[in-house]
Design an enzyme around this catalytic site. Structure first.
Site, PDB file in Angstrom:
ATOM      1  N   SER A   1      19.222 -35.431   6.929  1.00  0.00           N
ATOM      2  CA  SER A   1      19.522 -34.126   6.100  1.00  0.00           C
ATOM      3  C   SER A   1      20.944 -34.314   5.836  1.00  0.00           C
ATOM      4  O   SER A   1      21.655 -34.876   6.363  1.00  0.00           O
ATOM      5  CB  SER A   1      19.279 -32.952   6.913  1.00  0.00           C
ATOM      6  OG  SER A   1      17.824 -32.762   7.370  1.00  0.00           O
TER       7      SER A   1
HETATM    8  N1  SAM Z   1      16.815 -33.360  10.361  1.00  0.00           N
HETATM    9  C1  SAM Z   1      16.433 -34.747  10.281  1.00  0.00           C
HETATM   10  C2  SAM Z   1      17.691 -35.610  10.385  1.00  0.00           C
HETATM   11  O1  SAM Z   1      18.951 -35.139  10.391  1.00  0.00           O
HETATM   12  O2  SAM Z   1      17.541 -36.894  10.375  1.00  0.00           O
HETATM   13  C3  SAM Z   1      15.936 -35.242   9.023  1.00  0.00           C
HETATM   14  C4  SAM Z   1      14.446 -34.530   8.865  1.00  0.00           C
HETATM   15  S1  SAM Z   1      13.570 -35.374   7.487  1.00  0.00           S
HETATM   16  C5  SAM Z   1      14.149 -34.255   5.991  1.00  0.00           C
HETATM   17  C6  SAM Z   1      11.963 -34.653   7.735  1.00  0.00           C
HETATM   18  C7  SAM Z   1      11.065 -35.235   9.044  1.00  0.00           C
HETATM   19  O3  SAM Z   1      10.201 -34.396   8.968  1.00  0.00           O
HETATM   20  C8  SAM Z   1      10.651 -36.580   8.500  1.00  0.00           C
HETATM   21  O4  SAM Z   1      11.219 -37.599   9.477  1.00  0.00           O
HETATM   22  C9  SAM Z   1       9.191 -36.240   8.589  1.00  0.00           C
HETATM   23  O5  SAM Z   1       8.450 -37.349   9.259  1.00  0.00           O
HETATM   24  C10 SAM Z   1       9.047 -35.282   9.554  1.00  0.00           C
HETATM   25  N2  SAM Z   1       7.767 -34.413   9.544  1.00  0.00           N
HETATM   26  C11 SAM Z   1       7.134 -33.895   8.347  1.00  0.00           C
HETATM   27  N3  SAM Z   1       5.969 -33.296   9.207  1.00  0.00           N
HETATM   28  C12 SAM Z   1       6.190 -33.268  10.245  1.00  0.00           C
HETATM   29  C13 SAM Z   1       5.358 -32.615  11.256  1.00  0.00           C
HETATM   30  N4  SAM Z   1       4.267 -31.847  10.922  1.00  0.00           N
HETATM   31  N5  SAM Z   1       5.686 -32.823  12.561  1.00  0.00           N
HETATM   32  C14 SAM Z   1       6.934 -33.575  12.886  1.00  0.00           C
HETATM   33  N6  SAM Z   1       7.519 -34.155  11.878  1.00  0.00           N
HETATM   34  C15 SAM Z   1       7.246 -33.969  10.671  1.00  0.00           C
END
Ligand code: SAM
Length: 217
Positions: free
Chosen positions: A61
């Site tokens: 993010s």
């Molecule tokens: N906040 C994180 C960071 O600082 O690195 C970045 C998050 S990234 C924008 C969104 C993440 O959500 C991805 O790694 C994706 O694989 C995960 N994701 C999507 N759907 C999900 C779910 N149902 N449960 C857990 N993780 C999920």
């Protein structure tokens, strides 16, 4: 410029633009070393205020979004936080700075390879004992560890997943991007008994939340 100076500059800009409003969030953003959460080919961009690729088609993010969500969740020492969408572990580390030493962050990530590198990154950065990374579908939450004082969702949901509402403590707060796949509204949900009060904090863009109570793929 050293990573430390680059971080200071990044934080100063976030304060000047009004995104960082409180001293604890400024301190947390200044302490967490974002370059430790990035693959080697991305490290040189660590202190740009932008999302960056972390592999598997996912992103870390942007610092302004992490700061905005930390401010919106009003994180304090001792709180129990559920994060959905752990990605690189960076956002979890910033929240860990705000809830330590007694609080805890449970960070759910659906892609096992990202969860493993997040664990390594968190260990390198010194947050191993405060953040636990769990592989699984975060739209179901973590019923065994509920209730949570705060829930932070870092992926775009078509609606607020019911299991996450039910795992929120009384007066607990959740932040979740709700909307379509390409544009969402960052939504604050506050629990008051069986009522869930929602407030729109503005537009945002996240990768999709994929799971039983999210997008299907
Ligand atoms: N906040 C994180 C960071 O600082 O690195 C970045 C998050 S990234 C924008 C969104 C993440 O959500 C991805 O790694 C994706 O694989 C995960 N994701 C999507 N759907 C999900 C779910 N149902 N449960 C857990 N993780 C999920």
């Amino acid at each position: 410029m050293s990573p430390k100076d680059a971080r200071k500059l990044m934080v100063r800009r976030l304060i000047e633009s009004g995104i960082i409003k409180s001293a604890p969030v400024a301190k947390a953003m200044e302490l967490v070393e974002r370059h430790l959460f990035l693959p080697s080919n991305m490290k040189e961009h660590a202190y740009l205020d932008t999302p960056l690729q972390i592999g598997e088609g996912q992103t870390i993010s942007a610092p302004h979004m992490v700061a905005m969500m930390a401010e919106g969740l009003d994180l304090k020492t001792g709180l129990r936080v559920l994060e959905v969408g752990g990605g690189s572990g960076y956002h979890a580390a910033v929240m860990a700075e705000l809830v330590k030493p007694d609080g805890r962050v449970y960070s759910m990530e659906r892609i096992p390879s990202l969860a493993e590198s997040a664990r390594q990154n968190l260990k390198t950065a010194g947050y191993e004992g405060i953040v636990e990374v769990i592989v699984g579908d975060g739209t179901r939450g973590l019923p065994d560890r509920a209730p949570f004082d705060r829930i932070s969702i870092a992926a775009a949901a078509p609606y607020v997943p019911e299991p996450l509402k039910q795992q929120l403590a009384e007066n607990g707060k959740m932040l979740i991007p709700v909307g379509g796949r390409y544009y969402q509204e960052l939504t604050l949900v506050v629990r008051k008994g069986e009522k869930f009060i929602e407030k729109n904090l503005g537009g945002c863009v996240f990768v999709p939340l994929i799971g039983e109570f999210g997008y299907k793929d």
